[in-house]
Enzyme design. Structure first.
Site, PDB file in Angstrom:
ATOM      1  N   THR A 191      -0.152 -18.195  -5.935  1.00 25.11           N
ATOM      2  CA  THR A 191       0.805 -18.802  -4.997  1.00 25.11           C
ATOM      3  C   THR A 191       0.110 -19.116  -3.666  1.00 25.11           C
ATOM      4  O   THR A 191      -0.763 -18.363  -3.230  1.00 25.11           O
ATOM      5  CB  THR A 191       1.963 -17.812  -4.762  1.00 25.11           C
ATOM      6  OG1 THR A 191       2.603 -17.559  -6.019  1.00 25.11           O
ATOM      7  CG2 THR A 191       2.995 -18.372  -3.783  1.00 25.11           C
ATOM      8  N   SER A 209      -1.152 -22.354  -0.578  1.00 28.32           N
ATOM      9  CA  SER A 209      -1.645 -23.731  -0.459  1.00 28.32           C
ATOM     10  C   SER A 209      -2.898 -23.967  -1.304  1.00 28.32           C
ATOM     11  O   SER A 209      -3.061 -25.036  -1.902  1.00 28.32           O
ATOM     12  CB  SER A 209      -1.908 -24.066   1.013  1.00 28.32           C
ATOM     13  OG  SER A 209      -2.810 -23.143   1.576  1.00 28.32           O
ATOM     14  N   ASP A 268      -6.094 -17.517  -8.045  1.00 30.88           N
ATOM     15  CA  ASP A 268      -5.215 -17.388  -6.876  1.00 30.88           C
ATOM     16  C   ASP A 268      -6.051 -17.364  -5.594  1.00 30.88           C
ATOM     17  O   ASP A 268      -7.243 -17.050  -5.617  1.00 30.88           O
ATOM     18  CB  ASP A 268      -4.395 -16.090  -6.989  1.00 30.88           C
ATOM     19  CG  ASP A 268      -3.188 -16.088  -6.045  1.00 30.88           C
ATOM     20  OD1 ASP A 268      -2.969 -17.075  -5.316  1.00 30.88           O
ATOM     21  OD2 ASP A 268      -2.457 -15.077  -6.050  1.00 30.88           O
ATOM     22  N   GLY A 269      -5.410 -17.669  -4.490  1.00 37.41           N
ATOM     23  CA  GLY A 269      -6.036 -17.582  -3.173  1.00 37.41           C
ATOM     24  C   GLY A 269      -5.949 -16.171  -2.617  1.00 37.41           C
ATOM     25  O   GLY A 269      -5.592 -15.236  -3.329  1.00 37.41           O
ATOM     26  N   ALA A 270      -6.276 -16.035  -1.345  1.00 34.82           N
ATOM     27  CA  ALA A 270      -6.175 -14.733  -0.665  1.00 34.82           C
ATOM     28  C   ALA A 270      -6.088 -14.989   0.834  1.00 34.82           C
ATOM     29  O   ALA A 270      -6.475 -16.057   1.323  1.00 34.82           O
ATOM     30  CB  ALA A 270      -7.384 -13.860  -0.988  1.00 34.82           C
ATOM     31  N   GLY A 299       0.430 -13.068   2.048  1.00 35.80           N
ATOM     32  CA  GLY A 299       0.868 -13.872   3.186  1.00 35.80           C
ATOM     33  C   GLY A 299       2.082 -14.732   2.823  1.00 35.80           C
ATOM     34  O   GLY A 299       2.956 -14.979   3.653  1.00 35.80           O
ATOM     35  N   GLU A 337       1.911 -11.357  -8.072  1.00 40.01           N
ATOM     36  CA  GLU A 337       0.475 -11.675  -8.088  1.00 40.01           C
ATOM     37  C   GLU A 337      -0.322 -10.488  -8.626  1.00 40.01           C
ATOM     38  O   GLU A 337      -1.248 -10.650  -9.433  1.00 40.01           O
ATOM     39  CB  GLU A 337       0.000 -12.027  -6.674  1.00 40.01           C
ATOM     40  CG  GLU A 337       0.567 -13.347  -6.167  1.00 40.01           C
ATOM     41  CD  GLU A 337       0.249 -13.659  -4.713  1.00 40.01           C
ATOM     42  OE1 GLU A 337       0.372 -14.827  -4.342  1.00 40.01           O
ATOM     43  OE2 GLU A 337      -0.110 -12.744  -3.951  1.00 40.01           O
ATOM     44  N   LYS A 389     -11.693 -17.083   5.351  1.00 37.85           N
ATOM     45  CA  LYS A 389     -11.018 -15.870   4.850  1.00 37.85           C
ATOM     46  C   LYS A 389     -11.974 -14.685   4.677  1.00 37.85           C
ATOM     47  O   LYS A 389     -11.545 -13.573   4.391  1.00 37.85           O
ATOM     48  CB  LYS A 389     -10.361 -16.167   3.483  1.00 37.85           C
ATOM     49  CG  LYS A 389      -9.423 -17.369   3.449  1.00 37.85           C
ATOM     50  CD  LYS A 389      -8.124 -17.075   4.121  1.00 37.85           C
ATOM     51  CE  LYS A 389      -7.096 -18.182   4.053  1.00 37.85           C
ATOM     52  NZ  LYS A 389      -6.578 -18.512   2.762  1.00 37.85           N
TER      53      LYS A 389
END
Ligand code: 5RP
Length: 218
Positions: free
Chosen positions: A28, A30, A81-83, A96, A103, A121
């Site tokens: 989840t 951007s 996934d992002g972080a 965030g 997740e 990041k």
């Protein structure tokens, strides 16, 4: 190169890790959204995707990608996934966007966790980004007091409700020197559903978008 361009490139680089004929997990945020857009180009190669949030499920469906219930799936080959923060040990702060519980579940099930971030990041010590904690609503004040005792400064993300019907506390001013220990310690507090530290199960592969291109940390 702009931060958005770095996110797009790192998301595109993760496509290489998608294995044909498998179910994949999708995160989840951007950066994950750019991955979903790239995934749409090769959607015929996968059996479907498990989503880490309602928002991600909607985006996957809008691209015609089959969304599967995790309970009906035997295995998930990779989770992308992002972080919000990552250190050199591939330990992360996530949540965030408030999707940390789902997740963490999909990351736990997946054989391999590919984390996609832009270079901003990367930190030496986790904790500059406030640590999100998903909490059962009636335990909010109690959990906040317990986190204050651990040296943190909790803020209630007012008005925000998770996909699971819970609230989120964002914990400021934590110097997370021992991420595995802190992750376990916070999990012991009654009323905590999940904390946003991904240290006991870090990413297996960290892809970092930089001005020089995409770097890989294994
Ligand atoms: C959502 C998350 C996201 O992965 C994290 O917030 C990073 O988001 P973005 O890619 O938009 O920077 O943990 O709960």
């Amino acid at each position: 190169m702009s931060q958005e361009d770095k996110k797009k490139r790192v998301a595109q680089a993760a496509i290489e890790y998608v294995q044909t004929g498998t179910v994949i997990g999708v995160g989840t945020g951007s950066t994950a959204n750019y991955f979903i857009d790239a995934l749409a180009q090769i959607k015929h190669r996968i059996d479907g995707a498990v989503a880490s949030s309602e928002a991600t499920a909607q985006r996957l469906k809008s691209h015609g990608i089959t969304v599967l219930d995790l309970n009906g799936v035997d295995s998930v080959s990779i989770y992308v996934d992002g972080a919000d923060e990552a250190n050199r040990h591939r330990q992360l702060i996530k949540g965030g966007g408030g999707a940390l519980t789902r997740e963490k579940i999909v990351a736990a099930v997946a054989k391999e966790f590919v984390c996609i971030v832009d270079g901003s990041k990367i930190v030496d010590i986790l904790g500059r980004f406030p640590l999100p904690i998903e909490v059962v609503p009636m335990a909010r004040s109690y959990v906040a007091r317990e986190l204050r005792a651990l040296g943190g400064n909790p803020y209630w993300r007012e008005g925000f409700v998770t996909d699971n019907g819970n609230v989120v506390l964002d914990i400021h001013n934590l110097d997370i020197l021992e991420p595995v220990k802190m992750e376990s310690e916070i999990n012991q507090i009654a009323g905590v559903v999940t904390n946003g530290l991904f240290a006991r199960r870090p990413a297996d592969i960290l892809l970092i978008g930089t001005d020089e291109g995409v770097k890989t940390l294994r």
